[in-house]
Design an enzyme around this catalytic site. Structure first.
Site, PDB file in Angstrom:
ATOM      1  N   GLY A   1       0.794  -1.217   0.000  1.00  0.00           N
ATOM      2  CA  GLY A   1       0.000   0.000   0.000  1.00  0.00           C
ATOM      3  C   GLY A   1       0.823   1.261   0.000  1.00  0.00           C
ATOM      4  N   MET A   2       2.059   1.164   0.463  1.00  0.00           N
ATOM      5  CA  MET A   2       2.893   2.357   0.585  1.00  0.00           C
ATOM      6  C   MET A   2       3.969   2.447  -0.470  1.00  0.00           C
ATOM      7  SD  MET A   2       1.749   4.306   2.819  1.00  0.00           S
ATOM      8  CE  MET A   2       3.143   5.392   2.777  1.00  0.00           C
TER       9      MET A   2
ATOM     10  N   LYS B   1      12.649   1.593  -3.513  1.00  0.00           N
ATOM     11  CA  LYS B   1      11.226   1.672  -3.214  1.00  0.00           C
ATOM     12  C   LYS B   1      10.696   3.002  -3.699  1.00  0.00           C
ATOM     13  CE  LYS B   1       7.833   1.210   0.485  1.00  0.00           C
ATOM     14  NZ  LYS B   1       7.604   0.863   1.900  1.00  0.00           N
TER      15      LYS B   1
ATOM     16  N   ASP C   1       3.756  -1.534  12.199  1.00  0.00           N
ATOM     17  CA  ASP C   1       3.271  -2.492  11.198  1.00  0.00           C
ATOM     18  C   ASP C   1       4.170  -3.727  11.150  1.00  0.00           C
ATOM     19  OD1 ASP C   1       1.461  -3.410   9.297  1.00  0.00           O
ATOM     20  OD2 ASP C   1       2.604  -2.577   7.622  1.00  0.00           O
TER      21      ASP C   1
END
Length: 881
Positions: free
Chosen positions: A22-23, A41, A134
């Site tokens: 999601g990120m 990323k 998380d």
């Protein structure tokens, strides 16, 4: 839209997709500058315009960059290219824990080991004020070197609710990472307070760790539900089935996991460090066939504790063979045994606590990081103390609750039962402390200094002794308090080893008592003996601590006690009559290794030996280095022909010869020698022909660092002023020595750029070691090169790149422009490698002129764990005399 293969993001070329969440999306990429593969990323383009998501992405970069730990994925770079924001991270080869769990639960040994590594990583983040938020199997990579925690995209810098924060200046989020109707995270690993959208702290990560441990041990998730609502209901209201009901091992894990998963954060483990300690304790117990019980303290400390420790030794001997019991024939009440230390390297400086229950020592972990370790004598495992990276030579408080140590230019203490280190005072330099019964600490000053003293509660250090210059005192070292907490023993070093004396000093008084010549550091046994080493034999001599005089002749206690270079006898004794020392001689525990820019091993040089200070000849065909003789503990310099792989000894003088530096034509080698007193700068022909020429000597010690390309200058370190200063010796004309940098701080390793216009060095002026560059010979400006600590700068042969080591043994490369003006780029990590302790050691790595290869001094993994010898009631033999 996903990035296309071959797309360039700055210097990074996309090779293949690795995954997405999601990120962001993650790609394998190649750094075209350094020729290594990395993970990139990127924030998806359709989210780039969303302010909150982009802010979260920026927080991820800041969060990861502030963390430096072997089990946290390293951040290399941050960039923006044609509308794409990206992070460049360490490429971790392996599989995620989520992928591994698809094949079922993990073996008990892996659950405990990997769980402890995850806890260590979380502890480092939490101590930096960062909550991951998380943690889940998909964010844990299993690599050859252990776990790597990934994706701090949901992390935030935790702000104390009681703290007063200027919201206009803080770089961290000032409200919960949720929006109305939105929960950030992954449900099955989220703590109840996180599901409720409340402000969370580190204990939410501990909940997630418990859920991960449960899944690792059982192969099942701790909480499940047919829908999000039922899953949330299970987390909020139900308890998972005990681990022991689903798997018979590892024993003891039930308690750890259930406490992690307590609904109330106050009922959980309060730190990840505690979880890690529990997991290691369980691992230590399950690795043995029988686990010893903890022995409660008794009123008569010596004999009950002796039998308790003897019982531990017997159990370990029967179950594993680690402990070797030896009963002397002459005195049955004297018992000695060996304690093996697994998981630690480069071990030295055993310090038994005054109550005789815990052994502390300094050692390197698996990454080569030096820390303080402790091992209770009624335990089978040793653990490092958090936040003691770079610390060494610990010493105990009289109540056995604290350990004092030096780190950089600070004296600190740390509670052994748990808690962060506390600052006692700033120091210009120091080591080897002793904590007296009156709450005063005495310690070595810096090089060329007297003994210093400071209150254990904190304050400013002052002189406890005065150097008797007329008598030839050069410096005082190795203090040891006597029982009254006012008098102390110390060594006064003169111009030669024969001039070293044992002195008795007193707090608040200039009077001293000369107790005669000594060979090594001493320790005082409260039974009334001074312990020391003589030619490898541990000796004891009766001593009256009130009259400050010896009352008998010395006698042997044990053979072959290890003495580190500089006559540091590795021994200590408790007030309960327990003696601990390191047996034997130092092992040949290092090798010389060639690696490329990625850290890949190419070849080794020579055989295993106690190597130090390697230096490549200007043409790269010969290698000079010092080797510590295992019997005498002395260092000599050798020269190895790399083409023929033949080594020859260069120095034969008594004493130590260290720190070789080549002349630019390769014909001579300068080095430091203490054969005739304090270390002086000397030189001789590299062929070994002819005699030794003295270049420079002073009342203190000096050691060479670098020889300029034109042969006109030799840079060196000088220790006359109580700390290390940087000097340069002119090798033409009048051979005058001039200071380059004199300050109240410690400065080291002055190395010249190839054109001779710039000087790189490292200094602790900022509070910790950093690398700097300034004009040579000065004056001029100054540039800080390292960003998060750095030592041992070295130039590439063309002067376009500068290298240095971080505190975590990462080799960094910095592009530089060093012509008429100086400019430095962003440091880039090349690789990480286990190295000997630093920064006192010199030249732990050496670059080739083209910067494509590096010669490393690497610790050698020993097939057997190092051991300490523990002697119970060691005075039994003395009582027969």
């Amino acid at each position: 839209m996903p990035l296309s293969i071959g797309r360039r993001l700055g210097p990074y070329e996309v090779l293949a997709p690795l995954g997405a969440g999601g990120m962001g999306e993650v790609y394998r990429a190649r750094d075209t500058r350094l020729g290594r593969e990395v993970a990139v990323k990127v924030l998806p383009e359709h989210l780039s315009a969303h302010p909150e998501v982009r802010a979260r992405f920026e927080r991820e970069a800041k969060t990861i960059s502030s963390l430096n730990h072997p089990h946290i994925c390293a951040l290399y770079d941050v960039g923006h290219d044609e509308g794409v924001d990206y992070l460049v991270m360490e490429l971790v080869e392996g599989e995620t824990l989520a992928e591994r769990l698809k094949r079922g639960r993990l073996p008990a040994e892996q659950v405990l080991r990997l769980g402890a590594e995850i806890a260590d990583a979380l502890d480092r983040a939490h101590r930096s004020g960062i909550v991951h938020r998380d943690l889940k199997p998909g964010n844990i990579m299993l690599a050859k070197a252990g776990v790597k925690l990934l994706d701090f995209g949901l992390a935030r810098a935790a702000l104390s609710a009681a703290a007063s924060v200027d919201l206009s200046s803080t770089p961290t989020l000032t409200r919960p990472l949720t929006t109305e109707g939105t929960i950030v995270g992954t449900f099955q690993y989220m703590a109840p307070e996180q599901l409720e959208g409340k402000e969370v702290d580190a204990r939410a990560d501990i909940w997630a760790l418990g859920a991960v441990l449960y899944e690792m041990a059982t192969g099942k998730k701790a909480f499940e539900g047919a829908s999000q609502a039922s899953l949330i209901g299970a987390i909020m209201n139900k308890e998972p089935a005990p681990v022991s009901s689903l798997t018979p091992e590892p024993p003891g894990l039930d308690r750890v996991v259930s406490r992690c998963l307590a609904k109330d954060p106050d009922e959980r483990w309060q730190t990840a460090r505690d979880v890690g300690h529990e997991l290691r304790w369980i691992a230590g117990q399950t690795s043995q066939s029988g686990a010893p019980a903890v022995v409660a303290p008794r009123r008569r400390p010596r004999e009950p504790l002796a039998w308790a420790i003897a019982g531990v030794a017997g159990i370990a001997a029967l179950s594993t063979g680690i402990v070797d019991l030896e009963r002397p024939a002459v005195e049955p009440s004297t018992l000695r045994f060996s304690l093996a230390v697994a998981g630690a390297k480069s071990i030295e400086w055993p310090r038994i606590s005054p109550d005789g229950r815990t052994l502390a020592f300094q050692a390197a972990d698996s990454t080569g990081k030096i820390m303080i370790w402790v091992r209770p004598l009624n335990s089978l495992t040793a653990v490092p103390l958090p936040e003691t990276e770079g610390a060494g030579r610990p010493f105990w408080s009289p109540d056995s609750r604290f350990l004092g140590f030096f780190m950089g230019n600070q004296l600190k203490k740390v509670p052994v039962a748990g808690g962060p280190p506390q600052l006692i005072c700033d120091v210009r330099g120091g080591a080897d402390g002793s904590w007296g019964s009156r709450g005063v600490i005495v310690f070595d000053g810096a090089q060329g200094d007297s003994i210093r003293q400071v209150s254990a509660e904190g304050g400013e250090a002052s002189a406890a002794t005065t150097l008797a210059r007329a008598r030839g005192d050069l410096y005082h070292a190795w203090p040891c308090f006597l029982p009254d907490g006012r008098h102390f023993l110390y060594l006064a070093f003169g111009k030669s080893r024969e001039d070293t004396r044992l002195e008795a000093g007193s707090l608040g008084s200039p009077k001293t008592v000369d107790l005669g010549r000594v060979q090594t550091r001493v320790d005082y046994a409260p039974e009334g003996y001074v312990l020391f080493a003589s030619e490898g034999t541990l000796m004891a001599r009766p001593f009256d601590a009130r009259a400050l005089r010896f009352t008998g002749e010395p006698f042997p206690v044990a053979e072959r006690v290890r003495c580190a270079p500089g006559d540091r006898a590795n021994l200590s004794v408790s007030r309960t009559g327990i003696l601990a020392f390191m047996p034997g001689v130092a092992a040949a525990n290092r090798e010389l290794v060639w690696v490329d820019r990625t850290g890949k091993t190419l070849s080794t040089v020579g055989v295993h030996a106690a190597y130090n200070d390697p230096a490549l000849s200007p043409d790269g065909t010969r290698l000079a280095y010092s080797v510590t003789d295992p019997e005498s503990g002395n260092d000599d310099i050798w020269v190895r022909d790399l083409k023929r792989d033949v080594a020859s000894k260069l120095t034969f003088d008594p004493g130590n010869e260290i720190w070789p530096a080549w002349s630019p034509d390769g014909s001579r080698i300068a080095y430091a020698s203490d054969a005739r007193g304090p270390f002086a700068l000397v030189q001789r022909l590299a062929s070994g022909a002819g005699g030794v020429d003295t270049l420079y000597h002073s009342l203190g010690s000096s050691g060479p660092s670098d020889w300029s390309r034109d042969g006109r200058w030799l840079t060196f370190m000088n220790f006359d002023a109580g700390h290390a200063d940087l000097w340069a010796l002119s090798l033409s004309g009048d051979h005058r020595a001039q200071p380059l940098l004199k300050s109240q701080f410690t400065t080291r390793d002055p190395v010249l750029s190839p054109d001779g216009k710039w000087l790189a060095y490292f200094s602790n002026e900022s509070g910790h070691m950093e690398v700097y560059v300034q004009p040579f010979p000065g004056p001029g400006g100054k540039w800080q090169i390292s960003t998060n600590g750095g030592v041992e700068p070295r130039w590439r042969g063309d002067g376009k790149e500068l290298y240095y080591l971080t505190p975590d043994n990462e080799l960094m490369a910095v592009p530089v422009s060093a012509g008429a003006t100086f400019e430095a780029g962003i440091p880039v990590k090349l690789f990480e490698h286990a190295l000997p302790p630093g920064p006192g050691t010199r030249n732990r790595y050496v670059p080739t002129a083209d910067g494509k290869r590096f010669l490393l001094v690497a610790p050698v993994e020993s097939p057997a764990a190092e051991t300490f010898t523990v002697v119970l009631d060691w005075t039994a033999e003395a009582r027969k005399r």
